[in-house]
Design a protein around this motif. Structure first.
Motif, PDB file in Angstrom:
ATOM      1  N   GLN A   4       0.820  -1.198   0.000  1.00  0.00           N
ATOM      2  CA  GLN A   4       0.000   0.000   0.000  1.00  0.00           C
ATOM      3  C   GLN A   4       0.857   1.252   0.000  1.00  0.00           C
ATOM      4  O   GLN A   4       1.943   1.275   0.572  1.00  0.00           O
ATOM      5  N   THR A   5       0.322   2.270  -0.628  1.00  0.00           N
ATOM      6  CA  THR A   5       0.960   3.586  -0.585  1.00  0.00           C
ATOM      7  C   THR A   5      -0.043   4.576  -0.015  1.00  0.00           C
ATOM      8  O   THR A   5      -1.251   4.384  -0.095  1.00  0.00           O
ATOM      9  N   GLY A   6       0.468   5.638   0.585  1.00  0.00           N
ATOM     10  CA  GLY A   6      -0.384   6.723   1.056  1.00  0.00           C
ATOM     11  C   GLY A   6      -1.199   6.431   2.292  1.00  0.00           C
ATOM     12  O   GLY A   6      -2.206   7.091   2.530  1.00  0.00           O
ATOM     13  N   THR A   7      -0.797   5.457   3.110  1.00  0.00           N
ATOM     14  CA  THR A   7      -1.590   5.118   4.296  1.00  0.00           C
ATOM     15  C   THR A   7      -0.844   5.364   5.607  1.00  0.00           C
ATOM     16  O   THR A   7      -1.351   5.035   6.669  1.00  0.00           O
ATOM     17  N   GLY A   8       0.357   5.933   5.541  1.00  0.00           N
ATOM     18  CA  GLY A   8       1.153   6.133   6.748  1.00  0.00           C
ATOM     19  C   GLY A   8       0.819   7.432   7.460  1.00  0.00           C
ATOM     20  O   GLY A   8       0.228   8.358   6.899  1.00  0.00           O
ATOM     21  N   ASN A   9       1.207   7.477   8.738  1.00  0.00           N
ATOM     22  CA  ASN A   9       1.031   8.660   9.556  1.00  0.00           C
ATOM     23  C   ASN A   9       2.214   8.709  10.503  1.00  0.00           C
ATOM     24  O   ASN A   9       2.376   7.812  11.329  1.00  0.00           O
ATOM     25  N   LEU A  10       3.059   9.733  10.366  1.00  0.00           N
ATOM     26  CA  LEU A  10       4.267   9.834  11.174  1.00  0.00           C
ATOM     27  C   LEU A  10       4.284  11.122  11.978  1.00  0.00           C
ATOM     28  O   LEU A  10       3.718  12.132  11.547  1.00  0.00           O
ATOM     29  N   TYR A  11       4.958  11.061  13.119  1.00  0.00           N
ATOM     30  CA  TYR A  11       5.147  12.241  13.964  1.00  0.00           C
ATOM     31  C   TYR A  11       6.640  12.485  14.102  1.00  0.00           C
ATOM     32  O   TYR A  11       7.397  11.567  14.423  1.00  0.00           O
ATOM     33  N   VAL A  12       7.063  13.721  13.853  1.00  0.00           N
ATOM     34  CA  VAL A  12       8.462  14.104  13.924  1.00  0.00           C
ATOM     35  C   VAL A  12       8.607  15.203  14.967  1.00  0.00           C
ATOM     36  O   VAL A  12       7.948  16.244  14.879  1.00  0.00           O
TER      37      VAL A  12
END
Length: 131
Positions: free
Chosen positions: A73-81
């Motif tokens: 899958q592409t476009g399904t991530g959620n990251l915090y920096v």
């Protein structure tokens, strides 16, 4: 609050149709180049890392890899920096024309930050909360 912790044992990985363009996008946000291993296919990225100067990294790879294990899958991530200066990153995000998901704001738990979407739809939140 411990703001000196440097986490290095969890590396999120994201799949992209155009991982080289994503690396450029992240570079323009303030990430630095890490490892880049290209495959035999045109534009194929088998493994790559982009480093956040304040600590941490993210792996970026191709959806078109020969090994499909992590390419579903592409476009399904959620990251915090975690960032020391979210306003500087916000300014760079505006210069990139990044789609704003959440405006810059102060949170009741003491963080200041915002969220954007990358060109392939993953969400990236940047803020001062360091746990």
């Amino acid at each position: 609050m411990n703001t000196t912790r440097t986490d290095k044992n969890i590396w999120p990985g994201l799949t992209y149709q155009d991982p080289l363009a994503q690396r450029d996008w992240l570079r323009r946000l303030g990430f630095e180049d890490g490892v880049l291993v290209e495959g035999d296919g045109e534009g194929e990225v088998v493994h790559s890392e982009m480093l956040w100067p304040e600590g941490g990294r993210v792996m970026i790879h191709s959806a078109c890899k020969q090994d499909k294990t992590f390419s579903a899958q592409t476009g399904t991530g959620n990251l915090y920096v975690v960032v020391g200066d979210p306003d500087a990153v916000y300014s760079r995000a505006q210069d990139l024309g990044a789609r704003l998901v959440r405006e810059m704001r102060e949170e009741d738990y003491g963080s200041r930050g915002f969220s954007i979407a990358d060109p392939e739809g993953n969400s990236w939140s940047f803020g001062t909360y360091a746990g």
